[in-house]
Design an enzyme around this catalytic site. Structure first.
Site, PDB file in Angstrom:
ATOM      1  N   GLU A  79       0.822  -1.220   0.000  1.00 12.61           N
ATOM      2  CA  GLU A  79       0.000   0.000   0.000  1.00 12.61           C
ATOM      3  C   GLU A  79       0.855   1.269   0.000  1.00 12.61           C
ATOM      4  O   GLU A  79       1.752   1.417   0.833  1.00 12.61           O
ATOM      5  CB  GLU A  79      -0.899  -0.021   1.250  1.00 12.61           C
ATOM      6  CG  GLU A  79      -1.876   1.130   1.301  1.00 12.61           C
ATOM      7  CD  GLU A  79      -2.867   1.018   2.475  1.00 12.61           C
ATOM      8  OE1 GLU A  79      -3.194  -0.110   2.892  1.00 12.61           O
ATOM      9  OE2 GLU A  79      -3.286   2.067   2.969  1.00 12.61           O
ATOM     10  N   LYS A 263      -7.041  -0.846  11.807  1.00 13.46           N
ATOM     11  CA  LYS A 263      -6.437  -1.311  10.542  1.00 13.46           C
ATOM     12  C   LYS A 263      -5.259  -0.412  10.182  1.00 13.46           C
ATOM     13  O   LYS A 263      -4.214  -0.881   9.723  1.00 13.46           O
ATOM     14  CB  LYS A 263      -7.496  -1.309   9.437  1.00 13.46           C
ATOM     15  CG  LYS A 263      -7.059  -1.971   8.135  1.00 13.46           C
ATOM     16  CD  LYS A 263      -6.347  -1.059   7.168  1.00 13.46           C
ATOM     17  CE  LYS A 263      -6.002  -1.766   5.865  1.00 13.46           C
ATOM     18  NZ  LYS A 263      -5.234  -0.910   4.948  1.00 13.46           N
ATOM     19  N   ASP A 279       4.697 -14.235  11.876  1.00 17.14           N
ATOM     20  CA  ASP A 279       3.344 -14.664  11.522  1.00 17.14           C
ATOM     21  C   ASP A 279       2.374 -13.495  11.756  1.00 17.14           C
ATOM     22  O   ASP A 279       1.978 -13.238  12.893  1.00 17.14           O
ATOM     23  CB  ASP A 279       3.004 -15.882  12.399  1.00 17.14           C
ATOM     24  CG  ASP A 279       1.620 -16.438  12.145  1.00 17.14           C
ATOM     25  OD1 ASP A 279       0.800 -15.751  11.497  1.00 17.14           O
ATOM     26  OD2 ASP A 279       1.343 -17.557  12.615  1.00 17.14           O
ATOM     27  N   HIS A 377      -2.213  10.153  -0.837  1.00 19.05           N
ATOM     28  CA  HIS A 377      -2.190   8.882  -1.567  1.00 19.05           C
ATOM     29  C   HIS A 377      -1.944   9.070  -3.059  1.00 19.05           C
ATOM     30  O   HIS A 377      -1.446   8.189  -3.725  1.00 19.05           O
ATOM     31  CB  HIS A 377      -3.551   8.179  -1.434  1.00 19.05           C
ATOM     32  CG  HIS A 377      -3.600   7.147  -0.353  1.00 19.05           C
ATOM     33  ND1 HIS A 377      -2.788   6.058  -0.349  1.00 19.05           N
ATOM     34  CD2 HIS A 377      -4.373   7.043   0.742  1.00 19.05           C
ATOM     35  CE1 HIS A 377      -3.064   5.314   0.717  1.00 19.05           C
ATOM     36  NE2 HIS A 377      -4.017   5.901   1.405  1.00 19.05           N
TER      37      HIS A 377
HETATM   38  C1  MEV Z   1      -5.845   2.854   5.199  1.00 20.63           C
HETATM   39  O1  MEV Z   1      -5.071   1.730   4.857  1.00 20.63           O
HETATM   40  C2  MEV Z   1      -5.802   3.122   6.688  1.00 20.63           C
HETATM   41  C3  MEV Z   1      -6.745   4.219   7.198  1.00 20.63           C
HETATM   42  O2  MEV Z   1      -8.078   3.934   6.770  1.00 20.63           O
HETATM   43  C4  MEV Z   1      -6.646   4.208   8.708  1.00 20.63           C
HETATM   44  C5  MEV Z   1      -7.657   5.105   9.390  1.00 20.63           C
HETATM   45  O3  MEV Z   1      -8.738   5.366   8.836  1.00 20.63           O
HETATM   46  O4  MEV Z   1      -7.338   5.508  10.529  1.00 20.63           O
HETATM   47  C6  MEV Z   1      -6.392   5.558   6.632  1.00 20.63           C
END
Ligand code: MEV
Length: 422
Positions: A79, A263, A279, A377
């Protein structure tokens, strides 16, 4: 003349910088660069039905200072923006003294499910009375682990009263696995212990397996960003700080947001876990189970106003990773990654990993609470789309710039522009 930024260097120049910083062997350099690495033949000793090798980009995050030590951080991830985000936040963190991190002793939990008990309470009492014998039964089971000071640390008995098969017991064996991730050591130990548990209880031991909710093996990091470092473009430092704190409040209160927030943390955590051959499914499982430990899934991190008016953040999660054994030893790039980081123990690796998770969380919240995530991004995303559209290496940058300028980053548009460029 100012030293060029790592970001602006060629791949070969970046490797040179690392080699100057950390003295790598030619083999380690080759493993990091991708010139050498895991062969299909080696891979076929790792998993079944091997037909080839799958590659991912390996980046190195800069500026990380963890407990006063500068650490180059290898990150494997597909990513865009993750490595840049971590590096930039680590730079802001440097101004506040870097990351302060700690990790528990590397104690894993092995579970044994004891069923078919005529009298659950009596079995529980019997196990409680025989804890010492149980511990002794697995003491010295792994001489190498013993030599390095690992081995059994405790036994806990839990009663699951309400289940679809009625009440049963769960025995937890706490086992110090030292510098290993420890899955094999702990699984071996609980399998070994099963007959004795059956003898003591008169029941049947069904499952004998580690728990990925490795909450005896937590790592935590904290950071303080000086207020003035938070300002950018038209955003005042107070606006950025308070925005980040409000964004955190959203994740703390709402599981839908907490999943995405966590995430983002795992973007950083997993990238280092993968780079070091560990892992990542185990670490993922542990992290999310830990995030739900109160009964409601919530944020793994916490952001608040520091006493000095800056921004303070903390992160805590189970980090079951090793620097010996398993894939960490077999994968040449993983070995080189561990050398590059200069970590000498599993808890030290966990400290870096949790610091990267915190930095990554900050990068996401800072962007989300201000200009939004898409702008940062764009550049790399555009390059990815350019490559996907079939651009030659010498065309990628120009094509990406054209799409970014048009604010139209789509593969069909990339194909059209490529035709015009040829
Ligand atoms: C994207 O990979 C991760 C985000 O969605 C984390 C977040 O929203 O805090 C940008």
């Amino acid at each position: 003349m100012r030293e060029p930024k790592f970001y602006d260097l060629t791949i070969a120049e970046r490797l040179d910088v690392l080699n100057r910083e950390v003295q790598l062997t030619p083999e380690e350099m080759a493993a990091l660069s991708g010139a050498a690495g895991l062969t299909p033949a080696q891979g076929s000793h790792m998993i079944e039905n091997v037909v080839g090798i799958y590659s991912l980009p390996l980046g190195v995050a800069r500026n990380f200072v963890v407990n006063g030590r500068a650490v180059p951080v290898p990150m494997v991830i597909e990513e865009p923006s993750v490595v840049a985000g971590a590096s930039f936040m680590a730079k802001l963190a440097q101004a506040g003294g870097g990351f302060i991190a700690e990790a528990d002793e590397p104690v894993m939990i092995g579970q044994m499910q004891v069923i078919a008990l005529p009298d659950v309470q009596a079995a529980r009492t019997a196990l409680e009375a025989e804890k010492e014998r149980l511990l002794q039964a697995v003491d010295g089971l792994d001489p190498l682990l013993q030599k390095y000071g690992g081995g059994p640390r405790g036994v806990e008995i839990r009663l699951i009263e309400d289940s679809s098969i009625g009440p049963f017991l769960v025995l937890h064996l706490l086992y110090d696995v030292r510098d290993a991730m420890g899955a094999n050591a702990i699984n071996t130990a609980v399998e070994k212990l099963a007959p004795l548990v059956e003898e003591i209880t008169g029941g049947k031991v069904l499952l004998r397996i580690l728990s990925n909710l490795a909450d005896r093996r937590l790592a935590r990091a904290r950071v303080t960003i000086p207020l003035e470092k938070l300002a950018f473009e038209d955003y005042s430092p107070e606006e950025v700080r308070d925005g980040i704190i409000s964004a955190w409040a959203f994740a703390a209160a709402d599981p839908y947001r907490a999943a995405t927030h966590n995430k983002g943390i795992m973007n950083g955590v997993d990238a280092v876990v993968i780079a070091t051959g560990n892992d990542w499914r185990a670490v993922e499982a542990g992290a999310h189970a830990y995030a739900a430990r109160s009964g409601r899934y919530t944020s793994l991190s916490r952001w608040y106003k520091a006493e000095n008016g800056g921004l303070a953040g903390e992160l805590e999660l189970p980090v079951a990773v090793g620097i010996v054994g398993g894939a960490t030893r077999v994968l040449p790039a993983a070995r080189a990654a561990i050398t590059l980081m200069g970590v000498k123990s599993a808890p030290e690796l966990a400290q870096v990993i949790v610091s990267v998770g915190l930095a990554q969380n900050l990068a996401a919240l800072r962007a989300l609470a201000t200009e939004g995530i898409q702008r940062g991004h764009m550049g790399l995303h555009a390059r990815q789309v350019a490559v996907a559209a079939g651009a030659r290496p010498d065309q990628v940058e120009t094509l990406a710039q054209k799409m970014t300028a048009e604010k139209n980053i789509r593969i069909d548009r990339a194909v059209e522009l490529l035709k015009e460029m040829d």
